[in-house]
Scaffold this motif. Structure first.
Motif, short mmCIF file in Angstrom:
data_model
loop_
_atom_site.label_atom_id
_atom_site.label_comp_id
_atom_site.label_asym_id
_atom_site.label_seq_id
_atom_site.Cartn_x
_atom_site.Cartn_y
_atom_site.Cartn_z
N GLU A 1 87.39 14.70 19.91
CA GLU A 1 86.64 15.13 18.35
C GLU A 1 87.21 15.85 17.36
OE1 GLU A 1 83.51 15.60 20.91
OE2 GLU A 1 83.12 12.54 20.98
N ASN B 1 85.99 21.85 8.62
CA ASN B 1 87.58 21.31 7.67
C ASN B 1 88.10 22.12 7.11
OD1 ASN B 1 85.96 22.24 5.47
ND2 ASN B 1 84.30 20.34 5.88
N LYS C 1 87.80 5.31 22.96
CA LYS C 1 86.55 6.44 21.97
C LYS C 1 85.78 6.54 23.62
CE LYS C 1 87.89 6.30 17.90
NZ LYS C 1 87.66 4.97 16.15
N ALA D 1 90.91 14.74 13.09
CA ALA D 1 91.40 13.85 14.69
C ALA D 1 92.45 13.13 14.96
CB ALA D 1 89.99 13.11 14.86
N LEU D 2 92.94 12.75 13.71
CA LEU D 2 94.44 11.84 14.06
C LEU D 2 95.16 12.63 13.55
CD1 LEU D 2 95.08 9.00 13.70
CD2 LEU D 2 96.19 9.10 11.06
N ASN E 1 89.27 16.61 5.98
CA ASN E 1 88.12 15.49 6.25
C ASN E 1 88.99 15.42 7.73
OD1 ASN E 1 89.55 12.77 7.47
ND2 ASN E 1 89.72 12.61 5.37
N THR E 2 87.61 15.27 9.21
CA THR E 2 87.24 14.65 10.02
C THR E 2 88.31 13.87 10.60
OG1 THR E 2 85.48 14.00 10.33
CG2 THR E 2 84.77 15.77 10.72
N HIS E 3 88.42 12.80 10.18
CA HIS E 3 89.61 11.04 10.20
C HIS E 3 90.35 12.32 10.52
CE1 HIS E 3 90.12 7.51 11.27
NE2 HIS E 3 91.01 7.86 10.08
#
Length: 737
Positions: A97, A101, A135, A112-113, A107-109
């Motif tokens: 999680e 930023n 998840k 996280a990646l 972005n948060t995605h």
């Protein structure tokens, strides 16, 4: 690994101070507060204890590393440097999680990646295996928080949010989260009251969240005692023996607490559909002996503990999500205040509300208030001591208390039975509004009885600061609030609306359940015809011998334009033997009058299928089915194609329309010449056309007066109930030269 850890505990916004106090009592040291979080230092035992015993936290995050970063590569490199084999088996599962930023993270995605890639690459490089992604129930849940260039990498020890206690599998429409409910109880003083053996009652308990949380506090039950899966369950740093000892201690405390005589904890709920779900939740929490739920209306709420002790009344009244909820909510809060004064003397009370202005209408003063957030909604917790000296005085200065000699709830006076000065607990502005209503009612009720009028306008923004229209439909009251100009403070406008709503049922002697409120704004297109609700409650009213259906709840308008009453009655008088055409017919009330007056035939045209169906019901209600034609279509196009002749035509167009079912846009000022020319082409020799509209700036085209005989009849189409607002519409009688 170190014996001391930095911990981050997250919580709902507004609970930070309470959480800091709770966490410190559970062993967290060096506590600092942040927005929706606290930070401190603790050993692993304290971290476990916080997971098990915190009633307020969402997450317990164990910080692995802090570092500054300027781009995504910095993020990857710093995560890669962590020895992940101390935390996660290479063949285990992982969830990431990310919050925040900046520093190259858009972005948060994406953030996280990058974290996930670094962890997977590190484990694969060291062991040759790579973890899987899960998840829902991962072995380890990693959290990274990015704040102004600083990254905080943590392990989530809770797993799922700690507010999810596991007992509430069934819930109502807008339940409070369990940790927010616990915070409200703590602020309301329930731990103290429970320790003294006090009682607790919730008159609007929903599915019982306050009740269960209160019972767990009173019985010394750890809120997350029954949780089976934790974020640390498969963490390689987990110490099972330490956890088992803490858990066993918590179980022993719960057993001891439940072995005590249960406190009197009761909930009451008006909606029968919520009773069984609430009881199921209580049973899952193991508190059936402590908590009881009954079906009951607020109007009859009266706590009666077995040992006659007092305690805490707590509730979370509905907030209202639709326009028009103000009336029902105001009367709910007034009723709540009334029940507290009547039946709960010497109790303490806590009202958690998203509408604090309504809390001021309870007739009892709060001695303390706390700000909370319920998600994104700012809320207030209002605390009361239900004592006579806290009661708000009435207009004549006397105090209304539960032990007054009369001992009964005040009865709303009928207009003829009691003067306005007898009304209780109205503000000065509310009293002024009530006086005006009473004055209008005295005049208009005599006129209405004399003329046989059942539905009429009682008040129409007579006082500019109270910008409302109040219409009577039999024993129902339909209130429309005009949108205040931007120069008016919204809080003041809301306060005035509540003043008016408080005065209406008392002044008119009507049931509060029969007051319907809507907000009228500047209309564009067909907004005024759009559905507002879906109750489907139609009421039959009478006018000039005709029966008409109105709906006070589902649409902005009711299906009956009261200001056109004189025109409808004129049409009824003139319709005998004539072919009648009603354009923009709406619910065809004028058509019903024409048929009632003996029209040879009627044709009604409108673009809305909904209103044509309503028109069909109006005609059928009066026994008219033959020779009554209903046509769906754009009026301008329909007129251009029609070849029939009509002896009597009525046109009441909208000011503006841009329906999806018509080509282009209709503007009454721009298009009325074309509209009237098309309609006059269909008018039979000797026929009459009545044209009306309510556009205040409307200018009748002078060229029409050159082609037709035009007479403005506006003054003759204004009845006594609209005499205070003669500009409500303008009307013309048009015949061929």
């Amino acid at each position: 690994m170190s014996d001391q850890y930095e911990l981050f505990l997250t919580c709902p916004k507004g609970l930070e101070t309470l959480l800091a106090e709770e966490a410190a009592s559970l062993g967290l040291e060096q506590v600092n507060t942040h927005t929706a979080a606290i930070r401190g230092s603790a050993d692993l035992e304290t971290a476990y204890r916080l997971c098990l015993w915190s009633r307020l936290a969402n997450r317990v995050l164990l910080v692995l590393k802090r570092f500054n970063m300027s781009n995504a590569n910095d993020l990857y490199d710093n995560i890669l440097a962590v020895d992940w084999q101390e935390h996660l088996s290479p063949g285990g599962s992982l969830a990431v999680e990310f919050s925040g930023n900046g520093s190259g993270i858009d972005n948060t995605h994406f953030g996280a990646l990058k974290v996930k890639d670094a962890i997977v690459d590190k484990l694969r490089r060291d062991s040759g295996e790579r973890p899987s992604i899960d998840k829902i129930n991962p072995d380890v849940r990693v959290h990274l928080r990015l704040d102004r260039g600083e990254a905080i990498l943590s392990l989530d020890l809770a797993g799922h949010s700690l507010h999810q206690r596991g007992y509430r599998l069934q819930q109502g429409a807008a339940p409070l989260k369990e940790n927010l409910a616990a915070a409200v109880l703590i602020r309301a003083g329930w731990p103290r009251i429970a320790a003294e053996g006090g009682a607790l009652a919730d008159p609007m308990c929903g599915v019982g969240t306050f009740l269960v949380e209160a019972a767990m506090i009173a019985a010394d039950i750890a809120p997350n005692l029954k949780r089976e899966r934790w974020g640390f369950s498969n963490w390689l740093g987990h110490v099972p023996a330490l956890w088992k000892r803490l858990h066993a201690d918590a179980e022993a405390r719960a057993d001891a607490g439940l072995a005590k005589p249960p406190l009197w904890i009761r909930g009451y709920e008006a909606d029968p559909r919520l009773i069984q779900p609430a009881r199921n939740n209580i049973e899952r929490a193991g508190l059936s002996e402590w908590v009881k739920i009954y079906q009951g209306e607020l109007a009859t709420f009266e706590p009666r503990p077995d040992r006659n002790q007092t305690g805490l009344i707590i509730c979370n009244p509905p907030y209202g999500e639709r326009l028009g909820d103000e009336a029902s909510l105001l009367y709910l809060y007034q009723n709540l205040g009334e029940r507290l004064r009547q039946s709960c003397l010497n109790w303490e009370a806590a009202v958690f509300t998203g509408a604090p202005e309504l809390g001021k209408r309870m007739g009892i003063r709060s001695h303390k208030q706390y700000a909370f957030w319920n998600g994104a909604l700012p809320c207030k917790l209002l605390l009361f001591k239900v004592q006579v000296q806290q009661f708000v005085t009435g207009e004549r200065g006397e105090r209304r208390a539960a032990n007054d000699s009369e001992g009964e709830r005040p009865v709303a006076p009928t207009p003829a039975a009691a003067p306005v000065r007898e009304l209780a607990r109205l503000s000065e502005g509310g009293q002024m509004f009530a006086n005006r209503l009473q004055k209008n009612l005295k005049t208009l009720s005599k006129w209405a009885r004399r003329e046989g009028v059942q539905c009429y306008r009682l008040y129409d923004a007579d006082m500019p600061e109270y910008a409302l229209a109040v219409d009577l439909y039999g024993d129902w009251v339909h209130v429309q609030e005009y949108a205040p100009p931007r120069s008016i403070d919204p809080d003041k406008a809301q306060a005035r609306l509540l003043d008016a709503l408080a005065a209406i049922p008392q002044t008119l002697g009507v049931d509060t359940a029969k007051v319907v409120v809507k907000r009228r704004e500047r209309q564009s297109g067909t907004k005024q015809y759009q559905r507002q609700a879906a109750q489907g409650q139609f009421m039959e009213v009478s006018e000039g011998g005709a029966k008409l259906l109105v709906n006070l709840t589902d649409y902005l308008d009711t299906g009956l334009f009261l200001d056109h009453r004189p025109l409808r009655l004129r049409i009824q008088r003139e319709a005998a033997g004539k072919r009648f055409l009603n354009l923009y017919c709406y619910t065809a009330t004028a058509t019903v009058h024409a048929a009632k007056g003996g029209a040879r035939s009627t044709t009604s045209v409108d673009l809305s299928k909904t209103y044509l169906d309503w028109a069909r019901r109006n005609l059928a209600l009066n026994g008219f089915s033959d020779k009554q034609r209903l046509e769906q279509g754009d009026v301008m196009e329909w007129l251009a194609a029609d070849r029939e002749e009509y002896d009597l035509i009525f046109i009441d167009p909208p000011t503006f329309s841009n329906s999806k079912r018509m080509e282009g846009v209709f503007d009454v000022q721009r298009d009325h010449v074309q509209l009237l020319d098309l309609a006059m082409a269909r008018l039979a020799k000797g026929g009459v056309l009545y044209f009306s509209n309510n556009f205040r700036k409307f200018l009748f085209d002078e060229g029409l007066a050159a082609r037709y005989t035009v007479e403005e009849i506006s003054p003759q189409t204004i009845d006594a109930d609209f005499a205070r607002n003669p500009k409500i519409h303008r009307a013309w009688r048009i015949v061929a030269k």
